[in-house]
Design an enzyme around this catalytic site. Structure first.
Site, short mmCIF file in Angstrom:
data_model
loop_
_atom_site.label_atom_id
_atom_site.label_comp_id
_atom_site.label_asym_id
_atom_site.label_seq_id
_atom_site.Cartn_x
_atom_site.Cartn_y
_atom_site.Cartn_z
N LYS A 166 0.98 -0.87 0.31
CA LYS A 166 -0.12 0.06 -0.12
C LYS A 166 0.85 1.50 -0.07
O LYS A 166 0.72 2.37 -0.66
CB LYS A 166 -0.65 -0.44 1.14
CG LYS A 166 -1.90 1.19 1.57
CD LYS A 166 -1.83 1.27 2.74
CE LYS A 166 -1.44 1.66 4.01
NZ LYS A 166 -1.31 3.44 3.85
N ASN A 167 2.09 1.12 0.99
CA ASN A 167 2.59 1.98 1.25
C ASN A 167 3.66 2.85 -0.71
O ASN A 167 4.30 3.93 -0.41
CB ASN A 167 3.30 2.40 2.16
CG ASN A 167 2.52 2.56 3.48
OD1 ASN A 167 1.84 3.55 3.53
ND2 ASN A 167 2.91 2.76 4.95
N CYS A 207 -4.34 13.45 14.31
CA CYS A 207 -4.11 12.06 13.46
C CYS A 207 -3.20 10.75 15.03
O CYS A 207 -3.17 11.67 16.18
CB CYS A 207 -2.83 11.76 12.98
SG CYS A 207 -2.50 10.00 12.42
N ARG A 255 1.37 14.64 12.87
CA ARG A 255 1.84 14.44 11.97
C ARG A 255 1.95 15.64 11.13
O ARG A 255 1.06 15.62 10.48
CB ARG A 255 1.54 13.27 11.58
CG ARG A 255 1.76 12.04 12.49
CD ARG A 255 1.35 10.79 11.77
NE ARG A 255 1.81 9.89 10.50
CZ ARG A 255 0.70 9.24 10.10
NH1 ARG A 255 0.02 8.04 10.04
NH2 ARG A 255 2.05 8.66 9.08
N ASP A 269 5.33 0.63 11.54
CA ASP A 269 4.26 0.13 11.34
C ASP A 269 3.95 -1.78 11.90
O ASP A 269 2.93 -2.13 11.33
CB ASP A 269 4.34 0.47 10.07
CG ASP A 269 4.21 1.59 9.49
OD1 ASP A 269 3.62 2.87 10.38
OD2 ASP A 269 3.77 2.22 8.35
N ARG A 276 -8.25 -0.62 5.40
CA ARG A 276 -7.04 0.69 4.52
C ARG A 276 -6.10 -0.29 4.42
O ARG A 276 -5.31 0.44 3.31
CB ARG A 276 -6.60 1.29 5.62
CG ARG A 276 -8.38 2.80 6.32
CD ARG A 276 -7.88 3.46 6.84
NE ARG A 276 -6.37 4.52 6.55
CZ ARG A 276 -5.22 5.32 6.85
NH1 ARG A 276 -5.39 5.11 8.50
NH2 ARG A 276 -4.42 5.37 6.07
#
Ligand code: UD1
Length: 434
Positions: A22-23, A120, A125, A308, A400
């Site tokens: 995803k990133n 966030c 952030r 993460d 997500r």
């Protein structure tokens, strides 16, 4: 709002396949804004953030086709006729990475208006370093009514030194510098594989970028970029989450379609914690047949241990013998999952940026709530080893960034199902007697 119902206790066995990152996919989609010709991206994960990016780009006039099939998850993006270089609050508030369109838009259209992302769940952030970098490239930045506006007839190459390492900040400026006049040298850049993947795509589009994946990146600006076809790298965080799931449940799983060299810090830490892994070219087999040992861990920028993966590692620490100290160095408020894990029987004490995890504590099923993307993954992992049936609320967070996680886990023996919101039964009026 969907929920997950998970019955714990089954060892995971078999092969589980990793989706595209995803990133890496999000900046790659934003990069399509830099060219008039179509950009074709393969291995796009089927997750909510990709759909949000599709909406974001479509609202600007981009044509975005998303095709999901068994063999390929492909998107074709054509940004020839951009009508409005704007990203609205409605979309940016659901996905911070939307701010990635700022750099490409100002480089290609000379103007961009993007909502500021606001608060966030995992801490402050800001995007100050993105904006400072764009200013160095000659953009005039103004902020008004919650939006940031950047203008520049033509960006100019410059020397940029990041005060702090930022992943999307590096990506933002890489895209902007690709179409700037002259050379840009960026220092103290993020070295994440997703940055290198973006540079690969940009180079296929005609950019002249060297050094991506290291701390110093050189970009020789070009006048235009053209279309290209690119395959997105595998998701190292999804892979890591499955590897930890295998280690936790005492099973034997093969995490296939991943890039083991992107998982170095995690695999090293798991080795220290007593988890055996065997790496092949594009898979990692996890054999968990012994006790887990406590091992301290600190999150760091790549190639360090990824923030993460911190929440998922914390679950592992609850099942290890001894005390593990987990230090979160990237975000200041990323321990929301600890409170939920404590409700499931963990013994975790938070002291500032450190979590002290005392193991091993049996976990017991509870009703818990997902607070952000990776925290939700940690709750799924905890539920897989908990005694009884856990119900996880707000799984939209996990949607997500994890493609069909429940189907993938069911494929290796996890007992997990998704249920829609259970609405209270409509009150039935008692019959009225005449
Ligand atoms: C990216 C990842 C996210 C991951 C994070 C850290 C994407 C879409 N998201 O987020 O999953 O958790 O990297 O690996 O790729 N900072 C500033 N000013 C800025 C930018 C960042 O102070 O202008 C700070 C942040 O608050 C944070 C640190 O720098 O403390 C690192 O953040 P950053 O690398 O920018 O994270 P993201 O790119 O948002």
């Amino acid at each position: 709002m969907d929920k997950f119902v998970i019955r714990g206790g089954n060892p995971l066995l078999g092969t589980i396949r990793v989706s595209g990152a995803k990133n890496a996919a999000l900046p790659a989609m934003a990069a399509a804004l830099l060219a008039e010709e179509p950009v074709i991206l393969e291995n796009i994960p089927q997750v909510r953030d990709i759909e949000t990016t599709r909406k974001l780009l479509a609202a600007m006039g981009a044509e975005v086709e998303l095709g999901y099939g068994r063999a390929q998850h492909r998107t074709t993006l054509c940004c020839r006729n951009l009508v409005s270089p704007e990203a609205s609050y409605e979309l940016v508030k659901t996905m911070r990475a939307s701010t990635l369109v700022l750099g490409p838009l100002v480089a290609r259209c000379g103007r961009a208006r993007v909502s500021l992302p606001g608060g966030c769940a995992i801490g402050a952030r800001p995007i100050d370093l993105h904006l400072k970098g764009l200013e160095r490239l000659g953009a005039i930045i103004t902020q008004e009514h919650g939006y940031v506006e950047a203008r520049a007839e033509r960006l100019r190459g410059a020397e940029i030194v990041f005060d702090k390492i930022t992943v999307t900040g590096t990506e933002e400026l890489l895209m902007a510098a690709a179409l700037a006049d002259g050379e840009t040298v960026m220092q103290n850049c993020a070295r994440e594989p997703e940055v290198a993947d973006l540079a690969d795509l940009l180079n296929k589009m005609g950019a002249r970028i060297e050094g991506a994946g290291t701390a110093t990146i050189r970009v020789k600006g070009v006048a235009t970029l053209h279309g290209a076809k690119h395959r997105i790298i595998p998701d190292r965080i999804e892979a890591g989450s499955f590897i930890v799931a295998g280690a936790l449940t005492g099973g034997d799983i093969n995490v296939a379609g991943c890039e083991p060299r992107h998982l170095g810090a995690l695999l090293h830490k798991l080795d220290e914690a007593g988890v055996k892994t065997v790496h092949n070219a594009d898979s990692v087999r996890v054999i968990s047949d012994g006790p887990l040992r406590a091992a301290d861990m600190e999150t760091e920028e790549y190639p360090g241990f990824p923030t993460d993966m911190q929440a998922q590692y914390m679950v592992l620490a609850t099942q290890a013998e001894g005390t593990s100290i987990i230090t979160e160095n990237i975000f200041e408020n990323r321990f929301m999952h600890a409170l939920e894990l404590d409700r499931m029987g963990a013994n975790i004490k938070i002291e500032g940026s450190r979590a002290i995890v005392r193991g091993k504590t049996p976990l017991s099923a509870a009703a818990v709530q997902a607070s952000d993307l990776r925290a939700s993954a940690s709750l799924v992992l905890a539920a897989l080893v908990a005694d009884g049936e856990t119900i996880i609320d707000r799984v939209y967070h996990i949607d997500r960034g994890y493609e069909h996680i429940e189907e993938k886990l069911r494929g290796v023996g996890g007992q997990i199902r998704r249920i829609g919101e259970i609405l209270p039964k409509r009150a039935v009026a008692p019959a009225v007697r005449a």
